[in-house]
Design an enzyme around this catalytic site. Sequence first.
Site, short mmCIF file in Angstrom:
data_model
loop_
_atom_site.label_atom_id
_atom_site.label_comp_id
_atom_site.label_asym_id
_atom_site.label_seq_id
_atom_site.Cartn_x
_atom_site.Cartn_y
_atom_site.Cartn_z
N ASN A 183 -2.47 3.49 2.74
CA ASN A 183 -1.97 2.16 3.06
C ASN A 183 -0.87 1.72 2.10
OD1 ASN A 183 -1.72 -0.38 4.14
ND2 ASN A 183 -3.66 -1.14 3.41
N CYS A 184 -1.20 0.92 1.10
CA CYS A 184 -0.22 0.32 0.19
C CYS A 184 -0.32 0.93 -1.20
CB CYS A 184 -0.46 -1.18 0.08
SG CYS A 184 -0.15 -2.10 1.60
N MET A 228 -0.21 -5.62 -3.80
CA MET A 228 0.47 -4.62 -2.99
C MET A 228 1.19 -5.32 -1.84
SD MET A 228 -2.20 -1.43 -3.26
CE MET A 228 -3.70 -2.39 -3.38
N TYR A 252 -11.37 -8.30 0.69
CA TYR A 252 -9.95 -8.62 0.89
C TYR A 252 -9.82 -9.77 1.88
CZ TYR A 252 -5.17 -7.51 2.65
OH TYR A 252 -3.86 -7.54 3.05
N SER A 303 -2.94 -7.26 -0.92
CA SER A 303 -4.24 -6.90 -1.48
C SER A 303 -4.08 -6.61 -2.97
CB SER A 303 -4.82 -5.69 -0.76
OG SER A 303 -4.00 -4.55 -0.94
N GLY A 336 5.06 -31.70 18.87
CA GLY A 336 6.15 -32.35 19.58
C GLY A 336 6.39 -33.80 19.20
N CYS A 350 0.72 -5.55 1.23
CA CYS A 350 -0.15 -6.25 2.17
C CYS A 350 -0.87 -7.42 1.50
CB CYS A 350 -1.15 -5.28 2.76
SG CYS A 350 -2.15 -4.44 1.51
N GLU A 371 -2.38 -12.06 10.43
CA GLU A 371 -2.26 -13.10 11.45
C GLU A 371 -2.50 -12.57 12.86
OE1 GLU A 371 -0.22 -12.79 8.91
OE2 GLU A 371 -0.25 -14.71 7.87
N ASN A 379 -4.13 1.85 -2.07
CA ASN A 379 -5.23 1.44 -1.20
C ASN A 379 -5.42 2.50 -0.11
OD1 ASN A 379 -5.92 -0.13 1.58
ND2 ASN A 379 -6.99 -1.05 -0.14
#
Length: 708
Positions: free
Chosen positions: A171-172, A389, A546, A393, A686, A391, A551, A412
């Site tokens: 990963n990172c 990192m 973590y 983390s 709005g 991400c 999102e 990671n």
Amino acid sequence: MKVIKRDGRAVDYDRQRIVLAIEKANKEVRRSERATKEEINAIIEHIEELGKKRMLVEDIQDLIEQELMDFKRFELAKKYMIYRYTRALARKQNTTDESILGLIRNENKELAEENSNKNTMLASTQRDYIAGEVSRDLTQRILLPEKISKAHDEGILHFHDADYFIQPIFNCCLINIGDMLDNGTIMNGKMIESPKSFQVACTVTTQIIAAVASNQYGGQSVDISHLGKYLRKSRKKFEKKIRNTVSEKVSKEIFDSLVEERLKSELSAGVQTIQYQINTLMTTNGQSPFVTLFLNLRKDDEYIEENAMIIEEILKQRYEGIKNDKGIAITPAFPKLVYVLDEHNCLKGGKYDYLTKLAVKCSSRRMYPDYISAKKMRENYEGNVFSPMGCRSFLSPWKDENGNYKFEGRFNQGVVSINLPQIGIIADGDEDKFWSLLDERLELCKEALMCRHYSLLGTSSDTSPIHWQNGAVARLEKGEKIDKLLMGGYSTLSLGYIGIYETTKLMKGVSHTTEVGHEFAIKLIKALKNAVLKWKSETGLGFALYGTPAESLCYRFARIDKEKFGTIEDVTDKGYYTNSYHVDVREKIDAFSKLKFESEFQPISSGGAISYVEVPNMKNNLEAMEEVVKFIYDNIQYAEFNTKSDYCQICGFDGEITINDNMEWECPNCGNKDKAKMNVVRRTCGYLGENFWNVGKTKEIKSRVMHL
């Protein structure tokens, strides 16, 4: 009744489908073994009398088989099972054709929206996505245990980055850029020696970033404090050249000014190299490198003055932005910036407060940088301050054989996230059931994370020399296995979580910001923390909790649960779940209270956590933002502003899109009035009237903001 298909879609129940399925099986058996119309009707009535609002298609098929057995239609039941198995095999033989063809035709909207940093129209990006679809397919059908694949499909958990799982990559990471610059490295079989100047160091850094990004997924973080040494080298080089040129002919003041002029030019060019190279480079996965620059001034750093100059230039250039194809200066997505607040720059009279004021000015226009409080981080990580990192983390503290803390050159192994609201929905207020189900699903998450670990075991350093042999992570020998870097907490395995807010609402009927809700939420997050500590003790691996800022996953889990369980007020009706421990965006809470409340959750989520403050475009009210930054330093480890400007897709205008006399949104640059072709932020509800944001009860600083 709604029937949940295998792909997660909810369709209307149709009894005729059961009739047709059994009749097809009837044709495959002897007449005496066939089910009668009365028996078929009885099977249908049995299913309907259960009175369920929703049923999985597999559960309906299980009931049909069981009823056929009860009617002693054993041969028919066997044929039905074989037919069902054959259909399952057919589905498994090829699950990628439509998604890949949809991608090529630009019809696969899910992929197009999955990663905003990737343009699915580009051939290079499509090539990466095609490979990713094949990897995801093989991962779900063959590589993962069936129960993990099923849990992912049903939204019990999310197995992140399945599109890369087929390869032994991770990963990172935190690139050990200091080692690579000081001791040289090798790229594409070519020796890269230690730079002799700042601009060359910046060029080499971007080359390293691109090479690293092309051989992993996730992000890469670079601590720019390692560049201070090379800025000083440039200064000495200029001093020598200018001295040889002017000899003793000029005064010291003129000599110094000549050196400063050359140095500032080199500084500007070097930082511009980093910014433009990162934004124009394309890695092998079809996007710019997902890189974070860590801006930290350490008081014991012998190159602190040079690093202060570098940070200042980075912030200045980020504030100016990068011109797009229309010549409009816009906010680049990368590099992400993380700025460290410490005693000497926390806006309390410190020597480097001017840098923090510049950082705040940059945040007001370009969203970045994020802010880390060195004060709070030292409390949480054994006195250490280090970069997250890409991400966002964090690594756990780890010491080498000499007892020295080490963070750079670590990584990671992968992430699995648990869907907490789904447990709350099923438990329906029954706490015994909730905690029991949580334990079961955490074990599933552990097994999924161990799949990540096992997939990397036995990997040869030859798979990515830039990582394993040439210094980004390690300097292993050719052919050496990376296994020792997977053990003992050197690298991490992250358990992410979604929806503390919704889970608390489901179990307690109130938000986790209330006294009752808070007690439950803290108990829940501590249960997650205890689980990873238990796994760490059992395996010797670096498990970490973590608070993921994923999102898109917030929407995926909510969508799955809405299809399964229907519309639940303040849970599935919103279309998203609240990220990790965050306060729901609809709660009426000021920025300071939000940060203070969320600060309690960050030390528990020691594997990564960030909090957001939603504020308007604050270009004309920097003092308010400075108050928030001061508060961050004293109260919370990691936070950022969400202050991105409006954006016109027609002309590229990056500023505030206003409302004209006809109450229409209108770009002040090109006159575009097509709402679909502009991104108007902060106008969620709005509301068009006058409103304000009071940054604190003791402060009278106010600014225009969204009605929410």
